[in-house]
Design a protein around this motif. Structure first.
Motif, short mmCIF file in Angstrom:
data_model
loop_
_atom_site.label_atom_id
_atom_site.label_comp_id
_atom_site.label_asym_id
_atom_site.label_seq_id
_atom_site.Cartn_x
_atom_site.Cartn_y
_atom_site.Cartn_z
N THR A 36 0.88 -1.28 0.08
CA THR A 36 0.13 -0.04 -0.08
C THR A 36 0.90 1.37 0.08
O THR A 36 1.82 1.28 0.63
CB THR A 36 -0.96 0.15 1.22
OG1 THR A 36 -1.50 -1.26 1.43
CG2 THR A 36 -1.91 1.12 1.32
N VAL A 37 0.55 2.23 -0.74
CA VAL A 37 1.38 3.51 -1.05
C VAL A 37 0.93 4.19 0.44
O VAL A 37 -0.05 4.24 0.55
CB VAL A 37 0.79 4.24 -2.41
CG1 VAL A 37 1.56 5.51 -2.11
CG2 VAL A 37 1.05 3.49 -3.32
N VAL A 52 6.33 2.49 -0.04
CA VAL A 52 5.26 1.39 0.08
C VAL A 52 5.49 0.47 1.29
O VAL A 52 6.44 0.32 1.63
CB VAL A 52 5.50 0.43 -1.30
CG1 VAL A 52 4.43 -0.81 -1.12
CG2 VAL A 52 5.40 1.15 -2.46
N THR A 59 8.71 -1.49 5.04
CA THR A 59 8.38 -0.11 4.27
C THR A 59 9.56 0.14 3.24
O THR A 59 10.91 -0.04 4.18
CB THR A 59 7.97 0.81 5.12
OG1 THR A 59 6.91 0.33 6.01
CG2 THR A 59 7.66 1.98 4.38
N ILE A 67 6.71 -0.05 -10.04
CA ILE A 67 5.32 -0.48 -9.47
C ILE A 67 4.12 -0.17 -10.32
O ILE A 67 4.36 0.47 -11.37
CB ILE A 67 5.03 0.31 -8.09
CG1 ILE A 67 4.88 2.14 -8.56
CG2 ILE A 67 5.96 -0.02 -7.20
CD1 ILE A 67 4.17 2.63 -7.33
#
Length: 70
Positions: A36-37, A52, A59, A67
């Motif tokens: 997840t950004v 991310v 992270t 991506i």
């Protein structure tokens, strides 16, 4: 970015990595290359990096061409 709009909270998949990365990150990406950004960052004054939160843990940041939307 060249793909569909990726925003904070977007689910993404890491499609490639340009530079050498640590072995533990390689293992993480092999087990699950999605995440997840969390944020964006300026990489070198010209590009934008994407921070991310990886689903498999950890992270890190990637260039926008590494991506794709998941």
């Amino acid at each position: 970015m060249s793909q569909a709009a990726i925003t904070i909270g977007s689910k993404v998949r890491v499609t490639r990595v340009r530079d050498r990365i640590p072995a533990d990150l390689v293992a993480t990406l092999k087990s699950d290359a999605t995440g997840t950004v969390r944020d964006f960052r300026v990489t070198d004054g010209k590009g934008i990096g994407v921070v991310v939160d990886l689903t498999a843990g950890g992270t890190t940041w990637f260039f926008d061409d590494e991506i794709a939307p998941a």
